[in-house]
Design an enzyme around this catalytic site. Structure first.
Site, PDB file in Angstrom:
ATOM      1  N   CYS A  19       0.699  -1.236  -0.024  1.00 21.51           N
ATOM      2  CA  CYS A  19       0.092  -0.106  -0.375  1.00 21.51           C
ATOM      3  C   CYS A  19       0.859   1.357  -0.015  1.00 21.51           C
ATOM      4  O   CYS A  19       1.362   1.429  -0.801  1.00 21.51           O
ATOM      5  CB  CYS A  19      -0.884  -0.215   1.422  1.00 21.51           C
ATOM      6  SG  CYS A  19      -2.510   1.153   1.206  1.00 21.51           S
TER       7      CYS A  19
ATOM      8  N   HIS B  61      -3.076  -5.408   2.756  1.00 22.61           N
ATOM      9  CA  HIS B  61      -2.705  -5.906   3.780  1.00 22.61           C
ATOM     10  C   HIS B  61      -3.899  -6.892   4.149  1.00 22.61           C
ATOM     11  O   HIS B  61      -4.465  -7.733   3.891  1.00 22.61           O
ATOM     12  CB  HIS B  61      -3.697  -4.550   4.851  1.00 22.61           C
ATOM     13  CG  HIS B  61      -3.302  -3.032   4.138  1.00 22.61           C
ATOM     14  ND1 HIS B  61      -1.661  -2.880   5.110  1.00 22.61           N
ATOM     15  CD2 HIS B  61      -4.495  -2.050   3.611  1.00 22.61           C
ATOM     16  CE1 HIS B  61      -1.388  -1.473   4.286  1.00 22.61           C
ATOM     17  NE2 HIS B  61      -3.154  -1.218   3.742  1.00 22.61           N
TER      18      HIS B  61
HETATM   19  N1  GLN Z   1      -2.216   7.025   2.155  1.00 19.03           N
HETATM   20  C1  GLN Z   1      -2.877   6.006   1.007  1.00 19.03           C
HETATM   21  C2  GLN Z   1      -3.799   6.400   0.205  1.00 19.03           C
HETATM   22  O1  GLN Z   1      -4.607   6.250   0.996  1.00 19.03           O
HETATM   23  C3  GLN Z   1      -2.254   4.206   1.982  1.00 19.03           C
HETATM   24  C4  GLN Z   1      -2.489   4.548   3.012  1.00 19.03           C
HETATM   25  C5  GLN Z   1      -2.222   2.617   3.356  1.00 19.03           C
HETATM   26  O2  GLN Z   1      -0.687   2.343   3.410  1.00 19.03           O
HETATM   27  N2  GLN Z   1      -3.343   1.729   3.250  1.00 19.03           N
HETATM   28  O3  GLN Z   1      -4.368   5.478  -0.142  1.00 19.03           O
END
Ligand code: GLN
Length: 248
Positions: free
Chosen positions: A96, A197
Site C-alpha cells: 500500500c 493488508h
Molecule cells: N495513504 C495511502 C492512501 O490512502 C496509503 C494507505 C495505506 O497504506 N493503507 O492511499
C-alpha cells in the site's frame, strides 16, 4: 544454516493493519525449513551503513498519508541504495503506502505531492474528498511459478494508481489499483507491490513461499521448499473465497 536477509524499512512508521506480521510469517516459514531469516531495520532519521544490495528482501509496509509525508525525505535519501538493491535482484515486497512511494509520485488527499523513488512507471493520486476510499476485502488472481494463485486481503486506500506496466493480478472481488479496477498491484519476477493488508502473507502462504523460493534461487540454492501443514490456512481461505466470490 541457510540464511535469508530481510531489510525492514520504517517498521515503526509503516505498519498499518499489522503489516509487520508479514515479516513474522516469513520468519516462521523459513524456520520450519531450517532457514534463518535475519531481520535488519532501516529507521527514519537514523542513518545506518547497511548495504541494501547485500540483502535478499527489502520490505515496506503501508502507512497513511501523514506517515508517508513524514518519511518522504528519509526515503529519498535512500534512493540510490534501494535502486542498487533492485538492480542486484533483491526481492522488493511493498504494501500500500510503500507500494505508492516506489512509483513516480503520490499526490495525497490534501493535493500535496510526495515524490516517489521513481523505480517504476506508475503514479498515484488520491481524491481530494477524504471519504472517497477503496475499502474492503479483496481477492486477486495472480500467477506464481506459472500456476494461478488467489491472493486474499483487505484494502483501504484513497490513492488511485495508474500507468501500471505489469500488474500483480486480476481483481476477482474488490477495487484494486483504482475504483472498480480490473487489476491490482505491480509485479516483476522479484517485485511484488500490492494494496493488500491483512497481513498479506498470513492469508496467502503460497505467496510467502514464492518470496522465500525466489531468494534461495538467487543465492544459487535449491529453491524447492518442503511443504508445511497449511490446513488451517487453507480452510480459512476456502471459507473466505466462498463468502466473497460466490456473492449473487
Ligand atoms: N495513504 C495511502 C492512501 O490512502 C496509503 C494507505 C495505506 O497504506 N493503507 O492511499
Amino acid at each position: 544454516m541457510k540464511t535469508i536477509k530481510l531489510l525492514h524499512m520504517y517498521p515503526n512508521v509503516l505498519d498499518l493493519y499489522g503489516d509487520s506480521g508479514n515479516v513474522e510469517v516469513l520468519k516462521y516459514r523459513c524456520a520450519q525449513r531450517g532457514i534463518e531469516l535475519q531481520v535488519f531495520q532501516h529507521l527514519m532519521d537514523k542513518p545506518d551503513d547497511i548495504d541494501f544490495a547485500s540483502m535478499d528482501i527489502i520490505y515496506l509496509g503501508g502507512g497513511a498519508d501523514y506517515e508517508q509525508q513524514l518519511l518522504a525525505d528519509d526515503l529519498m535519501g535512500c534512493k540510490d541504495r534501494v535502486k542498487a538493491a533492485y538492480d542486484a535482484g533483491v526481492f522488493l515486497l511493498m504494501i500500500c503506502g510503500g507500494y505508492q512511494l516506489l512509483g513516480q509520485y503520490y499526490k495525497d488527499s490534501n493535493g500535496e505531492e510526495i515524490p516517489g523513488l521513481g523505480l517504476f512507471t506508475y503514479h498515484t493520486e488520491a481524491s481530494r474528498n477524504k471519504r472517497n476510499r477503496c475499502i474492503g476485502n479483496i481477492v486477486v488472481e495472480t500467477e506464481l511459478m506459472g500456476e494461478p494463485y488467489k491472493v486474499i486481503g483487505f484494502e483501504n486506500h484513497g490513492g488511485q494508481t495508474t500507468d501500471v506496466a505489469t500488474p500483480f493480478g486480476k481483481v476477482l472481488c474488490g477495487n484494486g489499483n483504482c475504483w472498480s479496477s480490473e487489476t491490482e498491484g505491480y509485479c516483476e519476477e522479484r517485485v511484488i507491490a500490492t494494496y493488500l493488508h491483512g497481513p498479506l502473507l498470513s492469508k496467502n502462504p503460497g505467496l510467502a513461499d514464492y518470496v522465500i523460493s525466489k531468494c534461495l534461487e538467487r543465492q544459487g540454492e535449491p529453491s524447492e521448499l518442503a511443504p508445511l501443514n497449511d490446513k488451517l490456512e487453507q480452510e480459512c481461505r476456502e471459507m473466505l473465497f466462498g463468502r466473497l466470490l460466490n456473492k449473487q
